[in-house]
Design an enzyme around this catalytic site. Structure first.
Site, PDB file in Angstrom:
ATOM      1  CG  ASN A   1     -12.469   5.495  -0.065  1.00 35.44           C
ATOM      2  OD1 ASN A   1     -13.579   5.665   0.928  1.00 35.44           O
ATOM      3  ND2 ASN A   1     -11.747   5.589  -0.457  1.00 35.44           N
TER       4      ASN A   1
ATOM      5  CG  MET B   1     -10.444   3.971 -12.275  1.00 35.95           C
ATOM      6  SD  MET B   1     -12.251   3.133 -11.766  1.00 35.95           S
ATOM      7  CE  MET B   1     -12.024   3.014 -10.118  1.00 35.95           C
TER       8      MET B   1
ATOM      9  CD  GLN C   1     -28.636 -10.241 -15.507  1.00 31.01           C
ATOM     10  OE1 GLN C   1     -29.182  -9.779 -16.710  1.00 31.01           O
ATOM     11  NE2 GLN C   1     -29.795  -9.844 -13.967  1.00 31.01           N
TER      12      GLN C   1
ATOM     13  CB  THR D   1      -7.468  -0.748   0.956  1.00 31.38           C
ATOM     14  OG1 THR D   1      -7.096  -1.591  -1.073  1.00 31.38           O
ATOM     15  CG2 THR D   1      -6.230  -1.746   1.087  1.00 31.38           C
TER      16      THR D   1
ATOM     17  CB  SER E   1      -0.779  -0.065   1.217  1.00 27.11           C
ATOM     18  OG  SER E   1      -1.478   1.079   1.618  1.00 27.11           O
ATOM     19  CE  LYS E   2       2.617   2.723  -5.501  1.00 30.26           C
ATOM     20  NZ  LYS E   2       4.245   2.212  -5.315  1.00 30.26           N
TER      21      LYS E   2
ATOM     22  N   GLY F   1     -16.081  -1.804 -16.641  1.00 31.98           N
ATOM     23  CA  GLY F   1     -16.287  -2.880 -15.433  1.00 31.98           C
ATOM     24  C   GLY F   1     -17.946  -2.510 -14.662  1.00 31.98           C
TER      25      GLY F   1
ATOM     26  CE  LYS G   1     -11.550   0.473  -1.650  1.00 30.43           C
ATOM     27  NZ  LYS G   1     -11.014   1.149  -2.823  1.00 30.43           N
TER      28      LYS G   1
END
Ligand code: ATR
Length: 276
Positions: free
Chosen positions: A87, A217, A155, A62, A15-16, A127, A66
């Site tokens: 988040n 993203m 769907q 994260t 993680s940043k 997405g 979530k």
């Protein structure tokens, strides 16, 4: 007294967020510490409770928690309710407030940093999973003229449309990738997890309008498969998820501290150690 914050996930080592929030607190002179916490897969809620008991004031959440963060929140902002994912947790005296800053971070990166107005634009979001759902409402608030959600499993795109329809947002068009043949978009956002497997959604050719922006993203060292593809198609405006990552963090920081940090220098730092 130092205030404590954390990002909670599994895995979390990559993680940043600790680096980003350390930069924000240094820049704004806030007396706070921000750590990364690995929660066992079956013990997210207990990890949150433990962190609160240690004096935690708030947390980022994260993958893959979530949805659980959404469930344990005692109150939700409208954008978190729409995303069905949280988040950012704000620990108040007797309750946990849940928010979702992902969509605001994306929109701020697009509109402010990249100076790309969404108003009256043709927007394609690829997405229909958790990541995509989190950004729908903030994107729609900027009034694109058409907003299409494409998903491999049509769907799921349809279900997302129905969910937002129930919430009063009627202007989403759900499709699968084959339906996109012959269509062009000003903004194409990759909200799938395809890049994680080095894959690309099955986009038909010529999907990008003139002067379009291709936005992934996700981010990686170098261009993601989607950004490589967009580049091959002649798109010159390309963006990965680093700006979104820093902007969603800034929005969380604002919720906790009431101060909006400068994001450009932090984006610069991350970019210099990420994109080659
Ligand atoms: P996340 O929380 O990252 O959104 P998710 O909820 O599992 O993860 O959703 C993953 C999304 O990426 C889905 O929209 C998925 O499409 P399906 O619903 O059809 O599975 C999409 N996705 C993953 N790999 C993909 C690929 N190779 N091509 C196209 N879409 C893909």
């Amino acid at each position: 007294m130092t205030d404590f914050y954390a990002v909670i996930g599994n895995p979390i080592a990559h993680s940043k967020s600790p680096l980003i929030h350390a930069e924000f607190s240094r820049q704004t002179g806030q007396d706070m510490r921000y750590e990364a916490i690995l929660a066992p897969m079956d013990a997210f809620a207990a990890t949150v409770t433990g962190f609160r008991q240690r004096g935690g004031r708030g947390a980022n959440v994260t993958v893959p928690f979530k949805l659980e963060a959404w469930e344990i929140s005692n109150s939700l902002t409208e954008r978190a309710a729409a995303a069905q994912a949280v988040n950012t947790l704000v620990f108040e005296a007797c309750r946990i407030a849940g928010d979702n800053t992902d969509g605001a971070g994306l929109v701020r990166d697009i509109v402010v940093n990249l100076e790309f107005s969404l108003k009256a634009k043709r927007v394609l979001l690829m997405g229909a999973g958790g990541a995509a759902r989190g950004v729908v409402l903030p994107l729609l608030e900027h009034e694109p003229c058409i907003f299409v959600i494409a998903n491999r499993t049509r769907q799921k795109a349809y279900e997302l449309q129905q969910q937002f329809l129930r919430q009063g947002c009627g202007n989403i068009v759900p499709v699968d990738y084959a339906d996109l043949a012959g269509e062009k978009f000003d903004l194409v956002i990759n909200g799938t997890s395809a890049s994680l497997q080095g894959e690309l959604p099955a986009l038909p050719p010529d999907i990008f309008a003139a002067k379009s922006l291709a936005y992934d993203m996700m981010y990686s060292n170098g261009y993601t498969p989607f950004l490589k593809y967009a580049r091959q198609q002649g798109v010159t405006r390309l963006a990965d998820g680093i700006g979104m990552l820093v902007e969603q963090a800034a929005e969380s920081f604002f919720l906790w501290r009431g101060i909006r940090p400068k994001t450009a220098p932090v984006i610069e730092i991350l970019r210099s150690c990420s994109i080659s």
